[in-house]
Design a protein around this motif. Sequence first.
Motif, PDB file in Angstrom:
ATOM      1  N   GLY A   6       0.817  -1.210   0.000  1.00 30.45           N
ATOM      2  CA  GLY A   6       0.000   0.000   0.000  1.00 30.45           C
ATOM      3  C   GLY A   6       0.848   1.256   0.000  1.00 30.45           C
ATOM      4  N   ILE A   7       1.914   1.269   0.800  1.00 28.88           N
ATOM      5  CA  ILE A   7       2.811   2.420   0.844  1.00 28.88           C
ATOM      6  C   ILE A   7       3.496   2.612  -0.499  1.00 28.88           C
ATOM      7  N   ALA A   8       3.956   1.502  -1.100  1.00 27.43           N
ATOM      8  CA  ALA A   8       4.631   1.591  -2.396  1.00 27.43           C
ATOM      9  C   ALA A   8       3.702   2.166  -3.460  1.00 27.43           C
ATOM     10  N   LEU A   9       2.449   1.713  -3.471  1.00 34.45           N
ATOM     11  CA  LEU A   9       1.482   2.227  -4.442  1.00 34.45           C
ATOM     12  C   LEU A   9       1.187   3.698  -4.192  1.00 34.45           C
ATOM     13  N   LYS A  10       1.104   4.088  -2.923  1.00 40.17           N
ATOM     14  CA  LYS A  10       0.851   5.493  -2.587  1.00 40.17           C
ATOM     15  C   LYS A  10       1.995   6.382  -3.063  1.00 40.17           C
ATOM     16  N   VAL A  11       3.232   5.978  -2.773  1.00 45.71           N
ATOM     17  CA  VAL A  11       4.388   6.758  -3.197  1.00 45.71           C
ATOM     18  C   VAL A  11       4.448   6.829  -4.720  1.00 45.71           C
ATOM     19  N   LEU A  12       4.144   5.715  -5.381  1.00 44.73           N
ATOM     20  CA  LEU A  12       4.144   5.708  -6.844  1.00 44.73           C
ATOM     21  C   LEU A  12       3.085   6.655  -7.390  1.00 44.73           C
ATOM     22  N   SER A  13       1.910   6.685  -6.743  1.00 43.48           N
ATOM     23  CA  SER A  13       0.849   7.602  -7.187  1.00 43.48           C
ATOM     24  C   SER A  13       1.283   9.054  -7.015  1.00 43.48           C
ATOM     25  N   VAL A  14       1.976   9.352  -5.922  1.00 39.70           N
ATOM     26  CA  VAL A  14       2.469  10.716  -5.697  1.00 39.70           C
ATOM     27  C   VAL A  14       3.472  11.100  -6.777  1.00 39.70           C
ATOM     28  N   MET A  15       4.349  10.176  -7.136  1.00 36.02           N
ATOM     29  CA  MET A  15       5.326  10.445  -8.193  1.00 36.02           C
ATOM     30  C   MET A  15       4.630  10.703  -9.527  1.00 36.02           C
ATOM     31  N   VAL A  16       3.585   9.909  -9.805  1.00 38.40           N
ATOM     32  CA  VAL A  16       2.850  10.072 -11.059  1.00 38.40           C
ATOM     33  C   VAL A  16       2.128  11.418 -11.084  1.00 38.40           C
ATOM     34  N   PHE A  17       1.475  11.785  -9.985  1.00 36.98           N
ATOM     35  CA  PHE A  17       0.762  13.067  -9.937  1.00 36.98           C
ATOM     36  C   PHE A  17       1.740  14.251 -10.031  1.00 36.98           C
ATOM     37  N   THR A  18       2.923  14.113  -9.432  1.00 37.75           N
ATOM     38  CA  THR A  18       3.914  15.175  -9.538  1.00 37.75           C
ATOM     39  C   THR A  18       4.382  15.331 -10.981  1.00 37.75           C
ATOM     40  N   GLY A 222      -3.191  13.838 -18.930  1.00 38.07           N
ATOM     41  CA  GLY A 222      -4.435  13.104 -18.777  1.00 38.07           C
ATOM     42  C   GLY A 222      -4.206  11.641 -18.453  1.00 38.07           C
ATOM     43  N   PHE A 223      -3.329  10.995 -19.217  1.00 44.09           N
ATOM     44  CA  PHE A 223      -3.031   9.586 -18.963  1.00 44.09           C
ATOM     45  C   PHE A 223      -2.438   9.389 -17.564  1.00 44.09           C
ATOM     46  N   LEU A 224      -1.507  10.268 -17.204  1.00 47.49           N
ATOM     47  CA  LEU A 224      -0.883  10.163 -15.884  1.00 47.49           C
ATOM     48  C   LEU A 224      -1.892  10.400 -14.768  1.00 47.49           C
ATOM     49  N   GLY A 225      -2.824  11.342 -14.987  1.00 45.44           N
ATOM     50  CA  GLY A 225      -3.860  11.582 -13.989  1.00 45.44           C
ATOM     51  C   GLY A 225      -4.716  10.346 -13.755  1.00 45.44           C
ATOM     52  N   ILE A 227      -3.818   7.177 -14.398  1.00 52.36           N
ATOM     53  CA  ILE A 227      -2.973   6.151 -13.778  1.00 52.36           C
ATOM     54  C   ILE A 227      -2.759   6.456 -12.298  1.00 52.36           C
ATOM     55  N   GLY A 228      -2.485   7.735 -11.990  1.00 53.32           N
ATOM     56  CA  GLY A 228      -2.281   8.118 -10.601  1.00 53.32           C
ATOM     57  C   GLY A 228      -3.503   7.848  -9.747  1.00 53.32           C
ATOM     58  N   GLN A 229      -4.691   8.106 -10.299  1.00 55.28           N
ATOM     59  CA  GLN A 229      -5.920   7.867  -9.549  1.00 55.28           C
ATOM     60  C   GLN A 229      -6.105   6.380  -9.263  1.00 55.28           C
ATOM     61  N   ILE A 230      -5.777   5.535 -10.233  1.00 54.14           N
ATOM     62  CA  ILE A 230      -5.890   4.088 -10.044  1.00 54.14           C
ATOM     63  C   ILE A 230      -4.898   3.610  -8.975  1.00 54.14           C
ATOM     64  N   LEU A 231      -3.651   4.082  -9.064  1.00 58.90           N
ATOM     65  CA  LEU A 231      -2.649   3.692  -8.070  1.00 58.90           C
ATOM     66  C   LEU A 231      -3.061   4.134  -6.674  1.00 58.90           C
ATOM     67  N   LEU A 232      -3.604   5.352  -6.578  1.00 59.52           N
ATOM     68  CA  LEU A 232      -4.053   5.865  -5.283  1.00 59.52           C
ATOM     69  C   LEU A 232      -5.186   5.010  -4.732  1.00 59.52           C
ATOM     70  N   THR A 233      -6.155   4.679  -5.594  1.00 55.39           N
ATOM     71  CA  THR A 233      -7.282   3.850  -5.168  1.00 55.39           C
ATOM     72  C   THR A 233      -6.804   2.483  -4.702  1.00 55.39           C
ATOM     73  N   GLU A 234      -5.901   1.876  -5.469  1.00 54.91           N
ATOM     74  CA  GLU A 234      -5.404   0.551  -5.117  1.00 54.91           C
ATOM     75  C   GLU A 234      -4.603   0.575  -3.823  1.00 54.91           C
ATOM     76  N   SER A 235      -3.906   1.700  -3.546  1.00 52.81           N
ATOM     77  CA  SER A 235      -3.099   1.768  -2.327  1.00 52.81           C
ATOM     78  C   SER A 235      -3.968   1.619  -1.083  1.00 52.81           C
ATOM     79  N   TYR A 236      -5.192   2.158  -1.134  1.00 56.85           N
ATOM     80  CA  TYR A 236      -6.071   2.085   0.027  1.00 56.85           C
ATOM     81  C   TYR A 236      -6.697   0.706   0.198  1.00 56.85           C
ATOM     82  N   ARG A 237      -6.533  -0.164  -0.778  1.00 60.17           N
ATOM     83  CA  ARG A 237      -7.000  -1.541  -0.631  1.00 60.17           C
ATOM     84  C   ARG A 237      -6.018  -2.378   0.181  1.00 60.17           C
ATOM     85  N   HIS A 238      -4.785  -1.913   0.281  1.00 63.37           N
ATOM     86  CA  HIS A 238      -3.738  -2.726   0.900  1.00 63.37           C
ATOM     87  C   HIS A 238      -3.271  -2.197   2.248  1.00 63.37           C
ATOM     88  N   ALA A 239      -3.690  -1.005   2.633  1.00 64.25           N
ATOM     89  CA  ALA A 239      -3.254  -0.451   3.916  1.00 64.25           C
ATOM     90  C   ALA A 239      -4.279   0.560   4.394  1.00 64.25           C
TER      91      ALA A 239
END
Length: 307
Positions: A6-18, A222-225, A227-239
């Motif tokens: 979950g943490i890894a997905l969250k950090v990855l989502s932050v990188m994508v949104f940045t 747009g594509f990154l937005g 992808i970032g939303q999916i990664l963020l959503t998935e992160s909350y499934r794991h932690a």
Amino acid sequence: MNPLRGIALKVLSVMVFTTMAICIKLAAGRIPPGEAVFFRSFFAIPVILVWLAWTRNLAHGLETRNPMGHLWRGLVGTTAMGLGFTALGLLPLPEATALGYAAPLLTVIFAAMFLGEQVRVFRLTAVMVGLVGVMIVLAPRLTLTSFDATSKLQTIGAMAALLGAVFAALAQVFVRKLVQTEATAAIVFYFSATATMLSLATLPFGWILPDAREAALLMSAGFLGGIGQILLTESYRHAETGVIAPFEYVSMVLSLLFGYTIFREVPTLPMLLGATLIVAAGLFIIWRERQLGLRRSLARKVMTPQG
């Protein structure tokens, strides 16, 4: 539950949104904010639909019981996005990021006002400290000692960032109500669809035909937005939220790094001091929410009859 994943997905989502924010900033020289909102929203939709199909949730994932709730969330969320993109074009990347952190602080206040959530002295104190940090970041942009065009634009950018944070906080209040009846996929999809439609209303205000570079940046945003939303959503499934929420502030480090290396933006002392207070306040609120959540969980276990 897998907290590390979950943490890894969250950090990855932050990188994508940045990275998405960098794309928007690179295109902001000629592209109006409303047009950027259109590209960011429209090109996120295919990503979301592919994700729904991949997870076999396309048939029922978009069902809704509260269409008006999605509309209101779309209105305030799209406004927040447009103001945020305006700030990205006018302010250094770290400064726009730091002011955006006012949103979770304001969400605490708005949740108390509109949802009846209790705000005790600890969280209220943290919010006040965070808002002091916001004012420290804002102060250099609100002085009247310089009247050159650049200073005026940066003042507009600072006010856009702050107002964007207000609307982002209101959007979070609507999301808190929507999650009671709506699936995450529906909330994500209908926001992108609503933002796409609403952004078209800015057409009369000066859209331009992007060149190849600008088009690539905007479509990538747009594509990154999406992808970032999916990664963020998935992160909350794991932690749990309290575990992964603090990693949102990784974006501050990334903004400082990319702001300096890509845009040659050197952070000022007031920006660093204010950002430190804002981040510290946000982390305290997250910690306090986690403590209260653990207490409520323990209370429920105590009250539950044991067989």
